[in-house]
Motif scaffolding. Structure first.
Motif, PDB file in Angstrom:
ATOM      1  N   GLY A 195       0.815  -1.213   0.000  1.00 21.43           N
ATOM      2  CA  GLY A 195       0.000   0.000   0.000  1.00 21.43           C
ATOM      3  C   GLY A 195       0.844   1.255   0.000  1.00 21.43           C
ATOM      4  O   GLY A 195       0.572   2.213  -0.737  1.00 21.43           O
ATOM      5  N   ALA A 196       1.896   1.263   0.816  1.00 18.83           N
ATOM      6  CA  ALA A 196       2.776   2.435   0.885  1.00 18.83           C
ATOM      7  C   ALA A 196       3.520   2.647  -0.429  1.00 18.83           C
ATOM      8  O   ALA A 196       3.632   3.790  -0.908  1.00 18.83           O
ATOM      9  N   ALA A 197       4.009   1.573  -1.023  1.00 20.71           N
ATOM     10  CA  ALA A 197       4.757   1.700  -2.277  1.00 20.71           C
ATOM     11  C   ALA A 197       3.866   2.218  -3.402  1.00 20.71           C
ATOM     12  O   ALA A 197       4.274   3.097  -4.172  1.00 20.71           O
ATOM     13  N   MET A 198       2.665   1.692  -3.496  1.00 18.37           N
ATOM     14  CA  MET A 198       1.762   2.144  -4.558  1.00 18.37           C
ATOM     15  C   MET A 198       1.363   3.609  -4.355  1.00 18.37           C
ATOM     16  O   MET A 198       1.355   4.386  -5.304  1.00 18.37           O
ATOM     17  N   ALA A 199       1.045   3.976  -3.129  1.00 21.74           N
ATOM     18  CA  ALA A 199       0.643   5.360  -2.861  1.00 21.74           C
ATOM     19  C   ALA A 199       1.791   6.328  -3.125  1.00 21.74           C
ATOM     20  O   ALA A 199       1.612   7.365  -3.779  1.00 21.74           O
ATOM     21  N   THR A 200       2.964   5.993  -2.637  1.00 25.17           N
ATOM     22  CA  THR A 200       4.125   6.859  -2.817  1.00 25.17           C
ATOM     23  C   THR A 200       4.500   6.971  -4.291  1.00 25.17           C
ATOM     24  O   THR A 200       4.761   8.070  -4.797  1.00 25.17           O
ATOM     25  N   GLY A 201       4.502   5.836  -4.986  1.00 25.53           N
ATOM     26  CA  GLY A 201       4.849   5.846  -6.404  1.00 25.53           C
ATOM     27  C   GLY A 201       3.862   6.632  -7.236  1.00 25.53           C
ATOM     28  O   GLY A 201       4.237   7.389  -8.138  1.00 25.53           O
ATOM     29  N   LEU A 202       2.577   6.483  -6.940  1.00 25.30           N
ATOM     30  CA  LEU A 202       1.553   7.211  -7.682  1.00 25.30           C
ATOM     31  C   LEU A 202       1.648   8.702  -7.387  1.00 25.30           C
ATOM     32  O   LEU A 202       1.608   9.527  -8.296  1.00 25.30           O
ATOM     33  N   ASP A 203       1.805   9.050  -6.116  1.00 22.67           N
ATOM     34  CA  ASP A 203       1.894  10.465  -5.743  1.00 22.67           C
ATOM     35  C   ASP A 203       3.119  11.131  -6.360  1.00 22.67           C
ATOM     36  O   ASP A 203       3.057  12.282  -6.758  1.00 22.67           O
ATOM     37  N   ALA A 204       4.219  10.388  -6.461  1.00 17.54           N
ATOM     38  CA  ALA A 204       5.456  10.941  -7.009  1.00 17.54           C
ATOM     39  C   ALA A 204       5.459  10.959  -8.535  1.00 17.54           C
ATOM     40  O   ALA A 204       6.402  11.477  -9.141  1.00 17.54           O
ATOM     41  N   GLY A 205       4.440  10.374  -9.159  1.00 18.54           N
ATOM     42  CA  GLY A 205       4.389  10.357 -10.603  1.00 18.54           C
ATOM     43  C   GLY A 205       5.246   9.273 -11.237  1.00 18.54           C
ATOM     44  O   GLY A 205       5.518   9.303 -12.442  1.00 18.54           O
ATOM     45  N   ILE A 206       5.690   8.302 -10.443  1.00 19.97           N
ATOM     46  CA  ILE A 206       6.498   7.204 -10.963  1.00 19.97           C
ATOM     47  C   ILE A 206       5.657   6.309 -11.878  1.00 19.97           C
ATOM     48  O   ILE A 206       6.143   5.812 -12.877  1.00 19.97           O
ATOM     49  N   PHE A 207       4.384   6.123 -11.521  1.00 17.21           N
ATOM     50  CA  PHE A 207       3.491   5.342 -12.399  1.00 17.21           C
ATOM     51  C   PHE A 207       2.542   6.318 -13.069  1.00 17.21           C
ATOM     52  O   PHE A 207       2.050   7.223 -12.502  1.00 17.21           O
TER      53      PHE A 207
END
Length: 155
Positions: A143-155
């Motif tokens: 959950g943390a990885a997906m949220a952080t990645g999405l918020d950072a624009g990585i995905f």
């Protein structure tokens, strides 16, 4: 950066599968993100409009007779064609609570996601056999990885 939405669609019929879902949701909501909305729905309540409004999806299911839960299959049945042309490249990840090995469940979900042309951003987490507390930690990390990645624009 514009507001982004992480959709969590998780079948959680037992106390332990609710713990997995709750860990994913809590970790995603607990990330220090400015522009992220986390929406968590059971599969029978989620539908194509929810997917179309999301920029990433986390799927959670039990293994039922070597296949995904009927509830998650129902979600896909209702969402597939309305989302087919609109969500290509959508980042997603999957976790499976498997009593056996999870292979059939993984294959079934990946087949549908491939048809939708969604993009897996990590290999599925398959929690096999007897319950282990580490499953909750892995869901929290997911959950943390997906949220952080999405918020950072990585995905």
């Amino acid at each position: 950066m514009s507001h982004r939405r992480l959709l969590i669609v998780a079948h959680a019929p037992s106390a332990n599968t609710r713990r997995l879902r709750d860990a994913v949701v809590a970790a995603a909501e607990g990330c220090d993100t400015e522009n992220l909305d986390v929406v968590a729905l059971p599969p029978l309540e989620a539908g194509p409009d929810d997917v179309l409004a999301a920029q990433a999806v986390i799927l959670g299911t039990t293994e039922n007779l070597g296949y995904m839960s009927g509830a998650l299959k129902d979600f896909f049945d209702r969402s597939y064609y309305p989302c087919l042309e609109e969500t290509q490249g959508l980042p997603y990840c999957l976790y499976i609570r498997a009593g056996h090995d999870g292979t059939g469940t993984r294959r079934a979900v990946e087949s549908i996601a491939t048809g939708l042309r969604w993009r897996a951003v990590q290999p599925p987490l398959i929690f096999k056999g007897a319950w282990q507390e580490g499953f909750v930690d892995d869901c929290r990390d997911l959950g943390a990885a997906m949220a952080t990645g999405l918020d950072a624009g990585i995905f």
